[in-house]
Motif scaffolding. Structure first.
Motif, short mmCIF file in Angstrom:
data_model
loop_
_atom_site.label_atom_id
_atom_site.label_comp_id
_atom_site.label_asym_id
_atom_site.label_seq_id
_atom_site.Cartn_x
_atom_site.Cartn_y
_atom_site.Cartn_z
N TYR A 11 0.45 -1.48 0.07
CA TYR A 11 0.37 -0.38 -0.44
C TYR A 11 0.88 1.22 -0.15
O TYR A 11 0.31 2.26 -0.61
CB TYR A 11 -1.70 0.22 0.95
N GLU A 12 1.73 1.62 0.70
CA GLU A 12 2.62 2.12 1.16
C GLU A 12 3.35 2.69 -0.94
O GLU A 12 3.99 3.99 -1.04
CB GLU A 12 4.02 2.31 1.84
N THR A 13 2.82 1.89 -2.26
CA THR A 13 4.20 2.16 -3.12
C THR A 13 3.20 2.11 -4.06
O THR A 13 3.37 2.70 -5.13
CB THR A 13 5.81 1.01 -3.03
N ASN A 14 1.64 1.20 -3.86
CA ASN A 14 1.37 0.66 -4.93
C ASN A 14 0.93 2.01 -6.01
O ASN A 14 0.24 3.58 -5.11
CB ASN A 14 -0.03 0.76 -4.33
N PRO A 15 1.06 2.38 -6.92
CA PRO A 15 1.14 4.10 -7.77
C PRO A 15 -0.40 3.99 -7.45
O PRO A 15 -0.92 4.93 -6.67
CB PRO A 15 2.08 3.75 -9.13
N ARG A 31 -6.16 -8.74 6.01
CA ARG A 31 -6.33 -7.48 6.87
C ARG A 31 -7.02 -6.64 6.10
O ARG A 31 -7.00 -5.24 5.92
CB ARG A 31 -5.19 -6.98 7.21
N GLU A 32 -7.56 -6.64 4.85
CA GLU A 32 -7.91 -5.41 3.44
C GLU A 32 -8.83 -4.55 4.90
O GLU A 32 -8.64 -3.16 4.11
CB GLU A 32 -8.92 -6.51 2.55
N ARG A 33 -9.77 -5.20 4.51
CA ARG A 33 -10.58 -4.24 5.88
C ARG A 33 -10.05 -3.18 6.56
O ARG A 33 -9.96 -1.69 7.01
CB ARG A 33 -11.82 -4.86 6.32
N ALA A 34 -9.90 -3.80 7.02
CA ALA A 34 -8.55 -3.10 8.91
C ALA A 34 -7.29 -2.38 7.84
O ALA A 34 -7.46 -0.93 8.10
CB ALA A 34 -7.92 -4.13 9.39
N ILE A 35 -6.77 -2.28 7.21
CA ILE A 35 -6.04 -1.38 6.21
C ILE A 35 -7.11 -0.31 5.78
O ILE A 35 -6.15 0.99 5.60
CB ILE A 35 -5.06 -1.51 5.42
N ASP A 36 -8.40 -0.29 5.10
CA ASP A 36 -8.98 0.32 4.47
C ASP A 36 -9.89 1.47 5.24
O ASP A 36 -9.85 2.03 5.11
CB ASP A 36 -10.00 -0.64 3.85
N GLU A 86 -8.08 2.50 8.39
CA GLU A 86 -7.13 3.30 8.26
C GLU A 86 -7.04 4.52 7.01
O GLU A 86 -7.00 5.78 7.45
CB GLU A 86 -5.90 2.99 8.50
N PHE A 87 -6.83 4.00 6.33
CA PHE A 87 -6.95 4.82 5.01
C PHE A 87 -8.57 5.69 5.15
O PHE A 87 -8.09 7.03 4.79
CB PHE A 87 -6.35 4.72 3.43
N GLY A 88 -9.51 5.45 5.38
CA GLY A 88 -10.83 6.61 5.17
C GLY A 88 -10.42 7.42 6.36
O GLY A 88 -10.90 8.00 6.41
N ASN A 89 -9.98 7.03 7.65
CA ASN A 89 -10.05 7.52 8.43
C ASN A 89 -8.83 8.71 8.52
O ASN A 89 -9.08 9.74 8.78
CB ASN A 89 -9.10 6.66 9.66
N GLY A 90 -7.76 8.48 7.95
CA GLY A 90 -6.62 9.76 7.55
C GLY A 90 -7.31 10.73 6.46
O GLY A 90 -7.36 11.47 7.01
N LEU A 91 -8.14 9.85 5.95
CA LEU A 91 -8.77 10.99 4.36
C LEU A 91 -9.42 11.88 5.87
O LEU A 91 -10.23 13.21 5.26
CB LEU A 91 -9.62 10.68 3.28
N GLY A 92 -10.26 11.32 5.85
CA GLY A 92 -11.54 11.37 7.60
C GLY A 92 -10.53 13.24 8.55
O GLY A 92 -11.86 13.83 8.73
N ARG A 93 -9.31 12.81 8.70
CA ARG A 93 -8.71 13.39 9.55
C ARG A 93 -8.49 14.68 9.10
O ARG A 93 -8.52 15.81 9.34
CB ARG A 93 -6.86 13.43 9.73
N LEU A 146 0.27 5.59 7.79
CA LEU A 146 1.02 4.12 7.96
C LEU A 146 1.31 4.25 9.07
O LEU A 146 1.21 2.84 9.30
CB LEU A 146 2.05 4.75 6.84
N ALA A 147 1.52 5.24 10.31
CA ALA A 147 1.76 4.64 11.36
C ALA A 147 0.66 4.06 11.62
O ALA A 147 0.61 2.80 13.10
CB ALA A 147 1.77 5.58 11.76
N ASN A 148 -0.81 4.58 11.57
CA ASN A 148 -1.93 3.66 11.64
C ASN A 148 -2.03 2.06 11.58
O ASN A 148 -2.49 1.19 12.05
CB ASN A 148 -2.98 4.39 12.31
N VAL A 149 -1.91 2.18 10.62
CA VAL A 149 -1.73 1.44 9.67
C VAL A 149 -0.43 0.07 10.96
O VAL A 149 -1.38 -1.15 10.71
CB VAL A 149 -1.63 0.82 7.83
N LEU A 150 0.44 0.36 10.64
CA LEU A 150 1.30 -0.60 11.07
C LEU A 150 0.60 -1.14 12.48
O LEU A 150 0.94 -2.36 12.64
CB LEU A 150 2.44 -0.57 11.28
N LEU A 151 0.47 -0.15 13.33
CA LEU A 151 -0.18 -0.43 14.50
C LEU A 151 -1.48 -1.59 14.55
O LEU A 151 -1.82 -2.43 15.35
CB LEU A 151 -0.83 0.63 15.54
#
Lengths: 419, 312
Positions: free
Chosen positions: A219-223, A380-385, A387-394, A410-415
């Motif tokens: 997810y960190e590099t996928n264009p 863990r598709e949904r768990a990662i998804d 976090e990205f949704g929350n990031g945009l929400g912030r 990225l930090a939250n996905v790792l957690l």
């Protein structure tokens, strides 16, 4: 005497228990518990099946995450429903333990394989070959837009002209700026996460995981993911988003009140719009998505292994998901069939939706379904998804800048992935 | 009985049953509580302690990891964030709540007030309303686009507030729910204690020339000290476990994380997230145990305080 009496009571109790346990279950007494989420549009067909087959079906409907969480808990506890929906975002998680589901091959499900899109069928098959579920609809992506708001903003309302406005996502953002400048009082889109990020992300060939590899995260590099994020950020920074989280009560209210002009529309979204905002009939139309293609969602109906009525449950699933019944669901609600034999038939090709101003929805979504290709979604598709949704929400809430949100996401996905 | 019996005489021999009754009867009478407490209280607590020493994911078997989960928890920023939110919501809800309850109890205690029974009963209505219903009503009151509160703010010429978006505003909104629910309950407890204060104390105070306000602060409040501490303990225990209010306030899929920035995720929500969203039972049990120890700590401090005050 006394002893005898006690003994007698005990015996009769035992006999009663035995008799109760052995009581034959009449076919009419079968009650199937079906757990699903959101709007699948199966209710009418299930009512019909109940009447024709003399069985009862209890439908329990929950929110998307709640449903899958409850299902996982129930599978662990052994108190399971007879039929359970499993959506693709959770697919790999469940497929990792195929033994908790009934292998539908025991009912001859493999014969159904050619009926469905290859990749949709494959989503219900575990690595050991166990068939855990039969596919429901496919969520090819288009854009639903409000013709009244577009007109108020001086934009075209004809679907072809609207599609021509946004050949790519940059053009989509530009159209949004034009719309916003016209000050209609409505925002361009409902949310940057739902109507931009998810769509762009789902147009790629990879998401968060490398293809068929549950251990390699990209997810960190996928264009495509980077592009989805950047486009969503651009939409937020241009003030295009009404910042309403999807599937919330505010979202329903906003949809009914015309608080946003465009909603990213996988086919099943038509079901939500018609259900949540029935008064907006005739105010919507459908254009193609920028850069075309992409699938969002897709569900399998499964039978948990601990179900007492596996055969009856399978019979219902097989009946519900035949091409002709999927066609019926599509015509009634909008969820698009996963059975390709329908795509070129006149029933689909000539089907238009009155609710969506006579848009040729059959043709639109058949086109998009044919162009779909399999995309791997990991455990863990949904768990990662989320976090990205929350990031945009912030970013939308003004709590973080785009750069801060990317780093914190990225930090939250790792957690979230920590075990 | 024992005194009437003489050695070798025809003493009334109690039956086996009678002797058993004397020996273990008492235990039998109190057994139901201990059995129920053991089954639903003690065993789960001990089992949770065992689970907290394991890594245990969904549909898999537990593996022993010793105190790794505890170390991980103390290093987890989400834990400290949740702990701060919990504490913050507790303070914002408890302090104004107790002041308000004290004031209301005082008013209800006034001899001049008519229809006391009705007011006293009305005080309890919020408390017996389903917390879910309270949550739903309040989250629509605090809705961003169609909420009553923003409508009021706007008609007063103030700016709309996106209540869920930031830490302070969401904490205020959630605390309002807690206050609405518990103020009446605490009022009644304080009222009961107020009525137990001897009247002559007030008469003496009045003779010394103390006005009503002075009487309230120098007679009523000191006399209520123990009750105030009791009420504080109870609201601490409740406040540490606050769960439903923030969950319903969030309303959508974001509720369990307490918003996009975890701005109103409490410890109990964090526990729920780890246990039933991420299915990390070991880690969730660790949170449960830490929460248990924190509450125990608070209770001990409270107990010591009460004892010292009682001795004074």
């Amino acid at each position: 005497m006394r002893k005898n009496r006690v003994f007698g009571v005990a015996m009769s109790g035992l006999l009663a228990t035995a008799a109760f346990g052995a009581a034959p279950v009449a076919a009419q007494d079968v009650t199937l518990d079906l757990w699903n989420f959101g709007a699948m549009g199966l209710e009418e067909l299930i009512t019909q099946y109940e009447a024709e087959h003399g069985i009862k079906v209890n439908i329990v409907q929950r929110g998307y995450d709640e449903h899958h969480e409850a299902l996982l808990t129930s599978l662990m506890a052994g108190e399971v429903p007879d039929i359970a929906a499993v959506e693709v975002g959770y697919n790999s998680l469940f497929k990792a333990t195929p033994q908790v589901f009934t292998d539908l091959r025991q009912f001859g499900a493999e014969a159904l394989e050619p009926t469905y899109l290859d990749w949709r069928w494959a989503q219900g098959v575990a690595t050991d070959g166990t068939i855990i579920g039969i596919p429901t609809d496919v969520g090819g992506i288009a854009m639903c837009f409000r013709t009244d708001l577009f007109e108020a903003a001086g934009l075209p309302t004809d679907p072809d002209e609207v599609s021509a406005l946004w050949p790519d996502w940059d053009a989509f953002i530009e159209t949004g700026k034009t719309f916003t400048a016209a000050n209609t009082g409505a925002k361009f889109i409902d949310s940057a996460g739902g109507s931009v990020y998810n769509l762009v992300k789902n147009q790629g060939t990879e998401k968060y995981y490398a293809p068929n590899d549950p251990d390699t995260l990209i997810y960190e590099t996928n264009p495509q993911n980077l592009k989805a994020w950047a486009t969503a950020v651009a939409a937020i920074e241009a003030g295009l988003s009404a910042n309403i989280s999807q599937f919330s009560p505010e979202w329903n209210a906003g949809m009914a009140n015309g608080d946003f002009a465009v909603l990213g529309c996988p086919a099943w979204m038509m079901n939500y719009i018609q259900g949540q905002a029935p008064d907006t009939a005739g105010k919507w139309n459908i254009a193609s998505a920028p850069e075309k293609g992409g699938n969002w969602g897709g569900t399998q109906l499964t039978v948990p292994a601990a179900s007492d009525n596996a055969q009856a449950a399978y019979d219902l699933i097989a009946w519900l998901l035949t091409p002709e019944r999927q066609l019926e669901v599509f015509k009634l609600h909008g969820n698009f069939p996963s059975t390709p034999e329908l795509y070129d038939t006149p029933e689909i090709q000539d089907f238009t939706s009155e609710f969506f101003s006579g848009a040729p929805v059959g043709k639109i979504f058949a086109e998009s379904a044919k162009a779909l290709h399999p995309v791997y979604e990991g455990p863990r598709e949904r768990a990662i998804d989320r976090e990205f949704g929350n990031g945009l929400g912030r970013i939308e809430a003004g709590l973080e800048t785009a750069d801060e949100a990317w780093a914190s996401t990225l930090a939250n996905v790792l957690l979230a992935l920590q075990n | 009985m024992a005194t009437t019996s003489t050695p070798g005489g025809a003493a009334p021999r109690t039956s086996l049953w009678g002797r058993l009754d004397e020996r273990i009867g008492g235990y039998a009478y109190i057994a139901p509580f201990f059995i129920v407490f053991g089954l639903f209280g003690l065993i789960p607590i001990l089992f949770t302690a065992w689970v907290s020493l394991h890594q245990w994911g969904a549909l898999s078997d537990p593996t022993f990891v010793s105190f790794d989960n505890y170390a991980r928890l103390l290093a987890d920023p989400r834990f400290w964030n949740a702990a701060f939110n919990t504490l913050s919501i507790w303070v914002i809800s408890t302090v104004p709540q107790l002041i308000l309850a004290l004031f209301l109890a005082h008013v209800l205690n006034e001899t001049l007030l008519r229809g006391k029974g009705i007011f006293r009963m009305a005080m309890l209505v919020p408390n017996i309303t389903s917390v879910l219903a309270v949550g739903i009503v309040f989250s629509s009151i605090f809705g961003r686009d169609y909420g009553l509160m923003n409508f009021l703010l706007e008609s007063l010429g103030l700016n709309r507030v996106d209540w869920q978006a930031s830490q302070p505003s969401s904490h205020v909104a959630i605390s309002t729910m807690v206050m609405w629910r518990w103020t009446g309950y605490n009022t009644l407890i304080l009222l009961a204690a107020m009525q137990a204060i001897p009247r002559d104390l007030y008469e003496v105070a009045a003779m010394d020339g103390a006005g009503r306000l002075r009487q309230f602060f120098t007679v009523t409040v000191p006399q209520l000290r123990n009750t105030i501490i009791f009420v504080t303990i109870v609201s601490t225990i409740g406040g540490m476990q606050i769960f439903t209010e923030p969950l319903v306030f969030g309303g959508t899929q974001q509720a369990i994380t307490g918003g996009a920035a975890r701005q109103y995720q409490t410890l109990a929500l964090f526990l729920y997230e780890q246990g039933f969203r991420n299915f990390q039972f070991g880690y969730a049990s660790t949170i449960a145990w830490v929460l248990f120890i924190v509450i125990l700590g608070f209770s001990v401090v409270n107990l010591l305080l009460t004892r010292r005050i009682a001795r004074d």
